[in-house]
Design a protein around this motif. Sequence first.
Motif, mmCIF file in Angstrom:
data_model
loop_
_atom_site.group_PDB
_atom_site.id
_atom_site.type_symbol
_atom_site.label_atom_id
_atom_site.label_comp_id
_atom_site.label_asym_id
_atom_site.label_seq_id
_atom_site.Cartn_x
_atom_site.Cartn_y
_atom_site.Cartn_z
ATOM 1 N N LEU A 137 0.818 -1.210 0.000
ATOM 2 C CA LEU A 137 0.000 0.000 0.000
ATOM 3 C C LEU A 137 0.854 1.264 0.000
ATOM 4 O O LEU A 137 0.497 2.263 -0.639
ATOM 5 N N ALA A 138 1.983 1.220 0.672
ATOM 6 C CA ALA A 138 2.893 2.382 0.656
ATOM 7 C C ALA A 138 3.413 2.624 -0.767
ATOM 8 O O ALA A 138 3.441 3.761 -1.235
ATOM 9 N N ARG A 139 3.782 1.531 -1.453
ATOM 10 C CA ARG A 139 4.257 1.681 -2.836
ATOM 11 C C ARG A 139 3.127 2.138 -3.758
ATOM 12 O O ARG A 139 3.333 2.959 -4.645
ATOM 13 N N ALA A 140 1.946 1.604 -3.550
ATOM 14 C CA ALA A 140 0.800 1.976 -4.397
ATOM 15 C C ALA A 140 0.438 3.440 -4.208
ATOM 16 O O ALA A 140 -0.052 4.090 -5.132
ATOM 17 N N GLY A 141 0.694 3.981 -3.011
ATOM 18 C CA GLY A 141 0.357 5.363 -2.731
ATOM 19 C C GLY A 141 1.339 6.368 -3.274
ATOM 20 O O GLY A 141 1.085 7.576 -3.282
ATOM 21 N N ARG A 142 2.485 5.890 -3.743
ATOM 22 C CA ARG A 142 3.501 6.794 -4.314
ATOM 23 C C ARG A 142 3.159 7.076 -5.771
ATOM 24 O O ARG A 142 2.979 6.174 -6.562
ATOM 25 N N HIS A 143 3.055 8.357 -6.073
ATOM 26 C CA HIS A 143 2.765 8.763 -7.458
ATOM 27 C C HIS A 143 3.898 9.652 -7.919
ATOM 28 O O HIS A 143 4.148 10.692 -7.350
ATOM 29 N N GLU A 144 4.569 9.200 -8.945
ATOM 30 C CA GLU A 144 5.719 9.981 -9.428
ATOM 31 C C GLU A 144 5.451 10.544 -10.783
ATOM 32 O O GLU A 144 4.627 10.200 -11.514
#
Length: 144
Positions: A137-144
């Motif tokens: 979920l932490a990775r999914a929440g990162r938007h670059e």
Amino acid sequence: MNDLSKRRLKTWVRMLGVTRAAENRLRDYLRREHDTTLPRFDVMAALWRRRDGVTMSELSRMLLVSNGNATAVVDRLEKDGLARREAEDGDRRRIRVRLTPEGLTAFEAMATGHEAEVDAIFANLGEADLDMMRDILARAGRHE
């Protein structure tokens, strides 16, 4: 759409389903056991975390709701003696809201049961599952 895109969409739909089911269970628990609502619980939780009180604007930002929604919940909490508004440093234009001692006691009773309900909702997940979910979920929440 490619296969990975379809899988992401299906994952999103599954996440929404799990979230809605958990939220409905918590709403039912709070209504049944504490005669309260999830928005009211959320406001009380925010005020519990900030014992020194918050302005209505801060509260709205913390909860990601409109000032009007936050005000309506605080009005009811204040009417029930669970929260109070106070002028900040004597400036009646700047109001802070905080839980009363009765509000703190009521919230702590609700929070204990709320935690038990969340624990039951995720009871089939072990430590490794939870760690993996948190990381995903932490990775999914990162938007670059």
